[in-house]
Design a protein around this motif. Sequence first.
Motif, PDB file in Angstrom:
ATOM      1  N   ASP A  97      -1.038   6.348   4.574  1.00  0.00           N
ATOM      2  CA  ASP A  97      -0.921   4.890   4.576  1.00  0.00           C
ATOM      3  C   ASP A  97      -1.661   4.268   3.394  1.00  0.00           C
ATOM      4  N   LEU A  98      -1.466   2.984   3.198  1.00  0.00           N
ATOM      5  CA  LEU A  98      -2.013   2.282   2.042  1.00  0.00           C
ATOM      6  C   LEU A  98      -3.319   1.562   2.346  1.00  0.00           C
ATOM      7  N   THR A  99      -4.058   2.025   3.346  1.00  0.00           N
ATOM      8  CA  THR A  99      -5.330   1.419   3.698  1.00  0.00           C
ATOM      9  C   THR A  99      -6.410   2.483   3.693  1.00  0.00           C
ATOM     10  N   ILE A 100      -7.507   2.171   3.022  1.00  0.00           N
ATOM     11  CA  ILE A 100      -8.674   3.045   3.005  1.00  0.00           C
ATOM     12  C   ILE A 100      -9.709   2.386   3.905  1.00  0.00           C
ATOM     13  N   TYR A 101     -10.086   3.076   4.947  1.00  0.00           N
ATOM     14  CA  TYR A 101     -11.005   2.500   5.914  1.00  0.00           C
ATOM     15  C   TYR A 101     -12.440   2.751   5.469  1.00  0.00           C
ATOM     16  N   ILE A 109      -9.775  -1.462   2.919  1.00  0.00           N
ATOM     17  CA  ILE A 109      -9.296  -2.024   1.662  1.00  0.00           C
ATOM     18  C   ILE A 109      -7.971  -1.366   1.320  1.00  0.00           C
ATOM     19  N   SER A 110      -7.219  -2.036   0.489  1.00  0.00           N
ATOM     20  CA  SER A 110      -5.940  -1.444   0.106  1.00  0.00           C
ATOM     21  C   SER A 110      -6.180  -0.360  -0.933  1.00  0.00           C
ATOM     22  N   GLY A 111      -5.297   0.592  -0.942  1.00  0.00           N
ATOM     23  CA  GLY A 111      -5.420   1.690  -1.890  1.00  0.00           C
ATOM     24  C   GLY A 111      -4.394   2.766  -1.603  1.00  0.00           C
ATOM     25  N   PHE A 112      -4.437   3.801  -2.404  1.00  0.00           N
ATOM     26  CA  PHE A 112      -3.532   4.926  -2.241  1.00  0.00           C
ATOM     27  C   PHE A 112      -4.300   6.071  -1.597  1.00  0.00           C
ATOM     28  N   ARG A 113      -3.686   6.697  -0.602  1.00  0.00           N
ATOM     29  CA  ARG A 113      -4.281   7.868   0.059  1.00  0.00           C
ATOM     30  C   ARG A 113      -3.270   9.002  -0.023  1.00  0.00           C
ATOM     31  N   PHE A 114      -3.735  10.117  -0.578  1.00  0.00           N
ATOM     32  CA  PHE A 114      -2.879  11.283  -0.728  1.00  0.00           C
ATOM     33  C   PHE A 114      -3.508  12.457  -0.003  1.00  0.00           C
ATOM     34  N   LYS A 115      -2.696  13.177   0.764  1.00  0.00           N
ATOM     35  CA  LYS A 115      -3.157  14.401   1.402  1.00  0.00           C
ATOM     36  C   LYS A 115      -2.668  15.564   0.544  1.00  0.00           C
ATOM     37  N   LEU A 116      -3.628  16.364   0.091  1.00  0.00           N
ATOM     38  CA  LEU A 116      -3.285  17.506  -0.737  1.00  0.00           C
ATOM     39  C   LEU A 116      -2.935  18.702   0.138  1.00  0.00           C
ATOM     40  N   LYS A 117      -2.327  19.695  -0.451  1.00  0.00           N
ATOM     41  CA  LYS A 117      -1.891  20.880   0.300  1.00  0.00           C
ATOM     42  C   LYS A 117      -3.056  21.671   0.882  1.00  0.00           C
ATOM     43  N   ASP A 118      -4.236  21.545   0.286  1.00  0.00           N
ATOM     44  CA  ASP A 118      -5.401  22.249   0.820  1.00  0.00           C
ATOM     45  C   ASP A 118      -6.120  21.445   1.910  1.00  0.00           C
ATOM     46  N   GLY A 119      -5.567  20.286   2.290  1.00  0.00           N
ATOM     47  CA  GLY A 119      -6.124  19.476   3.363  1.00  0.00           C
ATOM     48  C   GLY A 119      -7.038  18.363   2.882  1.00  0.00           C
ATOM     49  N   GLU A 120      -7.414  18.378   1.629  1.00  0.00           N
ATOM     50  CA  GLU A 120      -8.292  17.351   1.084  1.00  0.00           C
ATOM     51  C   GLU A 120      -7.534  16.024   0.992  1.00  0.00           C
ATOM     52  N   ILE A 121      -8.248  14.944   1.222  1.00  0.00           N
ATOM     53  CA  ILE A 121      -7.640  13.624   1.121  1.00  0.00           C
ATOM     54  C   ILE A 121      -8.257  12.907  -0.074  1.00  0.00           C
ATOM     55  N   ILE A 122      -7.393  12.461  -0.970  1.00  0.00           N
ATOM     56  CA  ILE A 122      -7.816  11.728  -2.163  1.00  0.00           C
ATOM     57  C   ILE A 122      -7.528  10.247  -1.926  1.00  0.00           C
ATOM     58  N   GLU A 123      -8.525   9.418  -2.169  1.00  0.00           N
ATOM     59  CA  GLU A 123      -8.363   7.984  -1.993  1.00  0.00           C
ATOM     60  C   GLU A 123      -8.594   7.272  -3.326  1.00  0.00           C
ATOM     61  N   HIS A 127      -8.483  -2.298  -3.991  1.00  0.00           N
ATOM     62  CA  HIS A 127      -9.278  -3.480  -3.654  1.00  0.00           C
ATOM     63  C   HIS A 127      -8.456  -4.764  -3.594  1.00  0.00           C
ATOM     64  N   CYS A 128      -7.246  -4.689  -3.110  1.00  0.00           N
ATOM     65  CA  CYS A 128      -6.354  -5.858  -2.994  1.00  0.00           C
ATOM     66  C   CYS A 128      -6.063  -6.498  -4.347  1.00  0.00           C
ATOM     67  N   LEU A 129      -6.150  -5.729  -5.426  1.00  0.00           N
ATOM     68  CA  LEU A 129      -5.914  -6.261  -6.764  1.00  0.00           C
ATOM     69  C   LEU A 129      -4.447  -6.220  -7.152  1.00  0.00           C
ATOM     70  N   LEU A 130      -3.693  -5.336  -6.548  1.00  0.00           N
ATOM     71  CA  LEU A 130      -2.283  -5.198  -6.883  1.00  0.00           C
ATOM     72  C   LEU A 130      -1.433  -6.022  -5.918  1.00  0.00           C
ATOM     73  N   THR A 131      -0.338  -6.540  -6.435  1.00  0.00           N
ATOM     74  CA  THR A 131       0.614  -7.203  -5.556  1.00  0.00           C
ATOM     75  C   THR A 131       1.373  -6.120  -4.777  1.00  0.00           C
ATOM     76  N   LEU A 132       2.069  -6.515  -3.749  1.00  0.00           N
ATOM     77  CA  LEU A 132       2.832  -5.537  -2.972  1.00  0.00           C
ATOM     78  C   LEU A 132       3.890  -4.861  -3.830  1.00  0.00           C
ATOM     79  N   GLY A 133       4.480  -5.604  -4.743  1.00  0.00           N
ATOM     80  CA  GLY A 133       5.480  -5.041  -5.639  1.00  0.00           C
ATOM     81  C   GLY A 133       4.885  -3.993  -6.575  1.00  0.00           C
ATOM     82  N   GLN A 134       3.705  -4.284  -7.121  1.00  0.00           N
ATOM     83  CA  GLN A 134       3.041  -3.327  -8.000  1.00  0.00           C
ATOM     84  C   GLN A 134       2.668  -2.059  -7.237  1.00  0.00           C
ATOM     85  N   GLN A 135       2.192  -2.230  -6.019  1.00  0.00           N
ATOM     86  CA  GLN A 135       1.815  -1.072  -5.209  1.00  0.00           C
ATOM     87  C   GLN A 135       3.050  -0.226  -4.883  1.00  0.00           C
TER      88      GLN A 135
END
Length: 150
Positions: A97-101, A109-123, A127-135
Amino acid sequence: MEYIKYKRSIVLMKLLGCVPFVAFAIWLILSIPRFGFFEQLTSIVVIIVALLFFGQYLAIFFYFLVKSSPVLCFIDEHFIHYKNGKFAIKDIEEILDLTIYTKRLPGGISGFRFKLKDGEIIEIPTHCLLTLGQQADALDIVEERMKQYK
């Protein structure tokens, strides 16, 4: 290479949106001695909410307004570069999802969350700086590059 950048005009508008709430909290602080007991109690609650929520966002938006570069991260053919690190797009298992708790800001806060194949989560916080279109555009770029590796 695709740069994920925010617009300073949007940051300025959001900063100006926080100013009245923080100014109202400061005015309440200065006015507390003139209020009665119950007014003082409600004023303290309003001050805490205004300063903890809008005060934090005011500081975040001010930082990004004066920051030298509006680039949050950039994406090349094989990697996503964020701050001083990078991770391979081929290692991304799924986009979460697009929320970092966080504990500091209610609701996260808004942001990108990626789950890697090794189980690690990259956030990567935005910070709500991008518009929905940019995101959405940034996620489309990542998804398009992920399809190359499947």
